[in-house]
Design an enzyme around this catalytic site. Structure first.
Site, PDB file in Angstrom:
ATOM      1  N   HIS A   1     -16.786  -8.592  45.408  1.00  0.00           N
ATOM      2  CA  HIS A   1     -16.592  -8.959  44.060  1.00  0.00           C
ATOM      3  C   HIS A   1     -16.409 -10.475  43.916  1.00  0.00           C
ATOM      4  O   HIS A   1     -16.130 -11.023  42.991  1.00  0.00           O
ATOM      5  CB  HIS A   1     -15.246  -8.727  43.425  1.00  0.00           C
ATOM      6  CG  HIS A   1     -15.156  -6.876  43.115  1.00  0.00           C
ATOM      7  ND1 HIS A   1     -14.517  -6.067  42.796  1.00  0.00           N
ATOM      8  CD2 HIS A   1     -16.385  -6.266  43.058  1.00  0.00           C
ATOM      9  CE1 HIS A   1     -14.780  -4.962  42.344  1.00  0.00           C
ATOM     10  NE2 HIS A   1     -16.100  -4.795  42.561  1.00  0.00           N
ATOM     11  N   ASP A  28      -9.336 -12.796  46.875  1.00  0.00           N
ATOM     12  CA  ASP A  28      -8.257 -13.916  47.305  1.00  0.00           C
ATOM     13  C   ASP A  28      -8.582 -14.563  48.480  1.00  0.00           C
ATOM     14  O   ASP A  28      -7.796 -15.220  49.140  1.00  0.00           O
ATOM     15  CB  ASP A  28      -6.941 -13.253  47.316  1.00  0.00           C
ATOM     16  CG  ASP A  28      -6.722 -11.953  48.088  1.00  0.00           C
ATOM     17  OD1 ASP A  28      -7.464 -11.754  49.145  1.00  0.00           O
ATOM     18  OD2 ASP A  28      -6.024 -11.074  47.800  1.00  0.00           O
TER      19      ASP A  28
HETATM   20  P1  OAD Z   1      -5.922  -1.638  41.133  1.00  0.00           P
HETATM   21  O1  OAD Z   1      -5.122  -2.593  40.496  1.00  0.00           O
HETATM   22  O2  OAD Z   1      -7.049  -0.646  40.064  1.00  0.00           O
HETATM   23  O3  OAD Z   1      -5.456  -0.717  42.116  1.00  0.00           O
HETATM   24  C1  OAD Z   1      -4.479  -0.797  43.102  1.00  0.00           C
HETATM   25  C2  OAD Z   1      -4.424   0.262  43.951  1.00  0.00           C
HETATM   26  O4  OAD Z   1      -3.123  -0.263  44.845  1.00  0.00           O
HETATM   27  C3  OAD Z   1      -3.394   1.315  43.278  1.00  0.00           C
HETATM   28  O5  OAD Z   1      -4.283   2.415  43.564  1.00  0.00           O
HETATM   29  C4  OAD Z   1      -2.092   1.396  43.550  1.00  0.00           C
HETATM   30  O6  OAD Z   1      -1.523   2.663  43.632  1.00  0.00           O
HETATM   31  C5  OAD Z   1      -2.273   0.797  45.108  1.00  0.00           C
HETATM   32  N1  OAD Z   1      -1.042   0.065  45.805  1.00  0.00           N
HETATM   33  C6  OAD Z   1      -0.265  -0.918  45.123  1.00  0.00           C
HETATM   34  N2  OAD Z   1       0.548  -1.321  45.880  1.00  0.00           N
HETATM   35  C7  OAD Z   1       0.294  -0.810  47.093  1.00  0.00           C
HETATM   36  C8  OAD Z   1       0.960  -0.893  48.409  1.00  0.00           C
HETATM   37  N3  OAD Z   1       1.902  -1.630  48.709  1.00  0.00           N
HETATM   38  N4  OAD Z   1       0.279  -0.156  49.554  1.00  0.00           N
HETATM   39  C9  OAD Z   1      -0.546   0.896  49.205  1.00  0.00           C
HETATM   40  N5  OAD Z   1      -1.132   0.653  48.176  1.00  0.00           N
HETATM   41  C10 OAD Z   1      -0.718   0.242  47.184  1.00  0.00           C
HETATM   42  O7  OAD Z   1      -6.883  -2.697  42.220  1.00  0.00           O
HETATM   43  P2  OAD Z   1      -8.390  -2.194  42.712  1.00  0.00           P
HETATM   44  O8  OAD Z   1      -8.589  -0.910  42.956  1.00  0.00           O
HETATM   45  O9  OAD Z   1      -8.545  -3.004  43.572  1.00  0.00           O
HETATM   46  O10 OAD Z   1     -12.882  -5.911  39.646  1.00  0.00           O
HETATM   47  O11 OAD Z   1      -9.466  -2.707  41.535  1.00  0.00           O
HETATM   48  C11 OAD Z   1     -10.637  -2.713  41.727  1.00  0.00           C
HETATM   49  C12 OAD Z   1     -11.378  -3.637  40.727  1.00  0.00           C
HETATM   50  O12 OAD Z   1     -11.085  -3.696  39.409  1.00  0.00           O
HETATM   51  C13 OAD Z   1     -11.057  -4.949  41.106  1.00  0.00           C
HETATM   52  O13 OAD Z   1     -11.595  -5.565  42.378  1.00  0.00           O
HETATM   53  C14 OAD Z   1     -11.338  -5.876  40.020  1.00  0.00           C
HETATM   54  C15 OAD Z   1     -10.709  -4.864  38.950  1.00  0.00           C
HETATM   55  O14 OAD Z   1     -10.827  -4.968  37.630  1.00  0.00           O
HETATM   56  C16 OAD Z   1     -13.208  -7.010  39.057  1.00  0.00           C
HETATM   57  O15 OAD Z   1     -12.932  -7.994  38.770  1.00  0.00           O
HETATM   58  C17 OAD Z   1     -14.842  -6.868  39.306  1.00  0.00           C
END
Ligand code: OAD
Length: 245
Positions: free
Chosen positions: A117, A102
């Site tokens: 990414h 973003d």
């Molecule tokens: P996820 O959607 O897998 O995980 C989001 C994390 O943020 C979860 O562990 C939630 O518990 C946490 N979370 C949500 N709200 C929060 C808040 N207010 N404060 C703290 N934590 C919070 O997203 P990513 O781990 O970023 O890749 O996913 C990794 C990759 O998978 C992405 O970059 C994307 C996706 O598919 C590609 O597109 C290549």
């Protein structure tokens, strides 16, 4: 909420690395990938964010990306992003490695940002690889087209694709040499990003996780701060007096 150990280490450290995931932008109103709110129509991210899906149905994949772009363009960085921008001022060496596409870390003021990414606001020609930072580009059959005639795709990394070697190298170097490593708002299951905190810990960094729930990383973290990052990070910056040196 924060241990004295963490405060002391943060005050003394010269080198800090932060890995962020979708959770840090959740409080800006950007949906995360996993969990119920991560679904778009009936699709999971993995079904749309890959080359095969794009070749089979570029209209559908572009529709999803245009939808995500429109959300991002109507939102802004939140207090968690700004807290990281403050931290960058404090440290000699401060790197943000982000899985997010973003652009909010740069928008908040961080300068050393590794967008491993990619960036969703950019497009790239599948033929000549020319990068388009913004519109306008030519539309043909409702699909964006490069001036060379090739099809444009979002300039992001899809499942099954390799990350930039240069960014990977910089990420591993940063992880290996930092004193404190934060893993923030990521489910810690997508590689190679999920391995950075492990590398940092193995090289002696103090590993801190911030998330609303525990993840596969939690068991090896030195400290797990459970809660919303938009509340925790600004409080930590204030408690550790990281506003100026
Ligand atoms: P996820 O959607 O897998 O995980 C989001 C994390 O943020 C979860 O562990 C939630 O518990 C946490 N979370 C949500 N709200 C929060 C808040 N207010 N404060 C703290 N934590 C919070 O997203 P990513 O781990 O970023 O890749 O996913 C990794 C990759 O998978 C992405 O970059 C994307 C996706 O598919 C590609 O597109 C290549």
């Amino acid at each position: 909420m924060f241990s004295q150990e963490l405060i002391t280490r943060l005050k003394k450290a010269r080198s800090v690395v932060v890995l962020t995931g979708a959770g840090i932008s959740a409080e800006s109103g950007i949906p995360t990938f996993r969990g119920q709110e991560g679904l778009w129509k009936k699709y999971r991210a993995e079904e749309l964010a890959n080359v095969e899906a794009f070749h089979q149905n570029p209209h559908l994949v572009w529709e999803w990306y245009e939808y995500r772009r429109s959300i991002i363009q109507s939102k802004a960085p939140n207090p968690a992003h700004f807290a990281l921008a403050h931290m960058e001022q404090y440290y000699t060496d401060f790197v943000v490695i982000t899985q997010n596409v973003d652009g909010f870390h740069r928008a908040a003021g961080n300068r050393k940002v590794l967008e491993i990414h990619g960036n969703i606001l950019r497009s790239r020609c599948v033929e000549c690889h020319k990068i388009y930072n913004s519109k306008p580009y030519i539309m043909k059959d409702h699909l964006p087209q490069c001036e060379c005639g090739g099809l444009l795709r979002p300039d992001v990394v899809w499942f099954g694709e390799a990350l930039s070697e240069d960014l990977l190298k910089q990420s591993y170097q940063a992880a290996q040499s930092c004193e404190v490593f934060f893993s923030i708002g990521t489910s810690s299951i997508v590689q190679p990003a999920a391995s950075f905190p492990v590398v940092a810990k193995n090289h002696g960094a103090y590993l801190v996780e911030i998330n609303v729930e525990t993840t596969p990383l939690s068991s090896i973290a030195d400290e797990v701060l459970l809660g919303k990052v938009g509340e925790i990070l600004p409080e930590l910056v204030e408690k550790a007096e990281l506003l100026d040196k």
